[in-house]
Design an enzyme around this catalytic site. Structure first.
Site, short mmCIF file in Angstrom:
data_model
loop_
_atom_site.label_atom_id
_atom_site.label_comp_id
_atom_site.label_asym_id
_atom_site.label_seq_id
_atom_site.Cartn_x
_atom_site.Cartn_y
_atom_site.Cartn_z
N GLU A 149 0.79 -1.21 0.05
CA GLU A 149 0.05 0.19 -0.01
C GLU A 149 0.99 1.22 -0.06
O GLU A 149 0.76 2.35 0.91
CB GLU A 149 -0.88 -0.09 1.18
CG GLU A 149 -2.14 -0.91 1.07
CD GLU A 149 -3.17 -0.23 2.15
OE1 GLU A 149 -2.81 0.01 3.13
OE2 GLU A 149 -4.31 -0.98 1.89
N GLU A 225 -6.91 -7.32 -0.34
CA GLU A 225 -7.36 -7.04 0.90
C GLU A 225 -8.85 -6.75 1.11
O GLU A 225 -9.27 -5.88 1.03
CB GLU A 225 -6.39 -6.30 1.69
CG GLU A 225 -4.98 -6.66 1.95
CD GLU A 225 -4.25 -5.57 2.82
OE1 GLU A 225 -5.00 -4.92 3.56
OE2 GLU A 225 -3.02 -5.40 2.64
C1 GLA Z 1 -4.17 -2.14 5.20
C2 GLA Z 1 -2.77 -2.85 5.20
C3 GLA Z 1 -2.86 -4.07 5.93
C4 GLA Z 1 -3.66 -3.93 7.23
C5 GLA Z 1 -5.11 -3.40 6.95
C6 GLA Z 1 -5.96 -3.30 8.15
O1 GLA Z 1 -4.71 -2.63 4.14
O2 GLA Z 1 -2.30 -3.19 4.05
O3 GLA Z 1 -1.67 -4.61 6.34
O4 GLA Z 1 -3.28 -3.04 8.02
O5 GLA Z 1 -4.89 -2.17 6.20
O6 GLA Z 1 -5.95 -4.40 8.87
#
Ligand code: GLA
Length: 576
Positions: A149, A225
């Site tokens: 991210e 995700e």
């Molecule tokens: C983001 C991050 C993950 C995690 C989620 C929340 O998407 O990439 O590693 O922290 O948020 O659980």
């Protein structure tokens, strides 16, 4: 073969972090994934777990990535690997090693040469270990993520390219991908032209996929995700998500012929001191919040690996779309209530400082990392000379919670960011001031990532710096030299308690800490995590793999008071 960049066969993946469950549970959780209709497992790799000190690499023990990859391969599951170097994931410092902070000029997650040198050394040690597990070499790994991210943090494409090329140079020849939030600025900051792009979200599949298609019209869409639940912070109510909502968003994604990775399929536990934290500065929340020990996440399996309603609902959905699943759902593990254990031995922290660490003399009360300490607590002890009339004693920045003692009596407790009002008349003989600071977990997301622990900025008295400290670095890794007394006395001072208990058969169990205030627990020397009576979590998970037939040992560190010096093993979790 499954391939991220085509959707002949959709990738149905679930996140299980090998570092949030014991090796002895890998097979059980992976079989449950398979029996729910999934064909892929996804995991991050936390750099700080594997390189706890610069140049010292650890790949064995309870958390064993190669065993995890091997087990996935045996069950014919593909693997998506996300080796960071930054992973976020509610994990201390987003998986970056705390020793990076020793150099105050370190700039993280960008093309800063000292940072990249450490990343490259880590990749040199780690990547060759996973190359044999790539699908191109007959192994299960079908995709490897570049950073994590990145578009939620920065926009340094030279850095992202360096990570990408570093993976390729070290032999990673499977699909590389990035994952980002759907908003434009995130996709602009986090993606690379020739790297497969994916998005992360918990709802609004249509919008997120349309954002992705604008940039990548010809490849399958993927939610890397799918947040099917959420994590908990201490002092904030437990998160849950109704299964019908999870099913609905999943259905929305299937209508797009999407690849999906459920984050999390099984959350597990933030054992030890590895939980991360967040720093909020918005309408909903302000300031620092530490992630709890449980990472249950309201995922498809509970923290202890049990089947949930959402698991069954998603399984049904999988069968509806992809046909019958030829595997039976594995049974839940047996849970056992071993009952109440009374502590029989006690060791006061202040009587045992020299049994825990070697004192350092320091002009200034520096942050933990300055003294090469990563986790735990730090004690600053100092003598303040008098006389000084009513003077204010002020800790400049507390990361994250400080207990202040004057002449051995606790006089105040302050949390990070909290207003401090401590003023004292210092008599001519002076006072002894002890400041015990707990590192409650480093921030793992956003611009506050560079999160030093202990006192950051020193201590002032009447607005003047106070100098001259004995510093005790209490990382709590080796408690073997503690001198326990065989009697228990009522105290509100930081204190270790010990007991032994007998186990006939080792089963999963839960520790209820209702008589205690705040601290952490070791079972047979393994730190199972922090407890705190503010909740929401009221029990700690103890996997059977930590217990043995016969005599077992429990040690706790209680920072405040034990209403009653006992703890109870029950056969269910209370997460709030
Ligand atoms: C983001 C991050 C993950 C995690 C989620 C929340 O998407 O990439 O590693 O922290 O948020 O659980």
């Amino acid at each position: 073969m499954l391939t991220l960049t085509d959707n002949q066969q959709p990738i149905m993946s679930g996140a299980i972090h090998y570092f949030r469950l014991l090796k002895s549970d890998y097979k059980d959780r992976l079989m449950k994934l398979k029996a729910c209709g999934f064909n892929t497992v996804e995991t991050y790799v936390p750099w700080n777990l594997h390189e706890p000190e610069k140049g010292k690499f650890v790949f064995d023990g309870h958390f064993d990535i190669e065993c995890f990859l091997q087990t996935a391969a045996e069950l014919d599951l593909a693997v998506i690997l996300r080796p960071g170097p930054y992973i976020c994931s509610e994990w201390d410092f987003g998986g970056l090693p705390a020793w990076l902070l020793k150099d105050k000029n370190m700039v993280l997650r960008c093309y800063c040469e000292p940072y990249l040198k450490h990343v490259d050394d880590w990749f040199d040690a780690f990547i060759p270990r996973i190359v044999p597990y790539l699908s191109t070499n007959g192994g299960p790994i079908i995709g490897v993520q570049v950073e994590n991210e990145y578009g939620s943090y920065g926009d340094d494409k030279k850095y992202l390219t360096h990570i990408k090329e570093g993976l390729i140079r070290r032999g990673v020849d499977v699909t590389l991908f990035t994952s980002d939030g759907g908003p434009d600025h995130m996709l602009t900051g986090g993606t690379l032209p020739d790297v497969y792009k994916t998005v992360n979200f918990g709802s609004a599949a249509d919008w997120n996929f349309s954002q992705l298609r604008k940039r990548q019209p010809d490849l399958p869409v993927m939610c890397m995700e799918f947040w099917d639940g959420w994590f908990d912070h201490w002092e904030v109510p437990h998160h849950t998500r109704p299964s019908h909502e999870v099913v609905q968003v999943f259905e929305d994604m299937l209508a797009h012929n999407a690849h999906v990775n459920f984050y999390m399929f099984h959350g597990g536990t933030n054992f030890g001191f590895y939980n991360g934290a967040n720093f909020y500065n918005d309408a909903n929340a302000q300031g620092y919040g530490a992630t709890a020990t449980s990472y249950d996440y309201c995922a498809l399996l509970t923290e202890a690996g049990d089947i949930t309603e959402t698991y069954l609902a998603i399984r049904e959905c999988m069968e509806k779309h992809f046909g019958p699943i030829p595997y039976e759902i594995p049974a839940n593990t047996t849970k056992k209530a071993y009952g109440k254990v009374n502590f029989t031995k006690q060791a006061l922290l202040f009587d045992n400082l020299n049994n825990l660490t070697t004192k350092k003399e320091s002009a200034m009360a520096e942050n933990m990392e300055y003294y090469d300490q990563d986790f735990g607590y730090i004690l600053y002890r100092t003598h303040v000379e008098g006389p000084r009339g009513d003077v204010g004693i002020h800790l400049t920045q507390i990361h994250d919670r400080a207990q202040i003692f004057i002449n051995d009596e606790e006089v105040a407790v302050y949390k990070r960011g909290e207003k401090q009002e401590l003023s004292r008349n210092i008599p001519s003989e002076g006072i002894t001031l002890d400041i015990l600071v707990e590192n409650m977990g480093r921030i793992n997301y956003g611009p506050q990532l560079k999160d030093y622990k202990g006192l950051v900025g020193g201590l002032t008295i009447a607005g003047c710096y106070h100098f001259g400290y004995d510093v005790y670095n209490l990382d709590m890794k080796d408690l073997s030299k503690l001198e326990f007394k065989d009697t228990i006395e009522k105290t509100n001072k930081p204190c270790f308690y010990q007991a032994t208990f007998t186990v006939d058969e080792a089963h999963d169990t839960f520790l209820k800490f209702e008589n205690l205030t705040k601290g952490f627990v070791l079972i047979n020397g393994f730190n199972i995590g922090r407890y705190w009576n503010v909740g929401p979590q009221e029990t700690l998970f103890v996997p059977s793999g930590l217990l043995k037939e016969g005599e077992n040992e429990i040690v706790i560190f209680e920072q405040h008071e034990a209403k009653e010096p006992s703890i109870e093993f029950i056969d269910y979790a209370i997460l709030g």
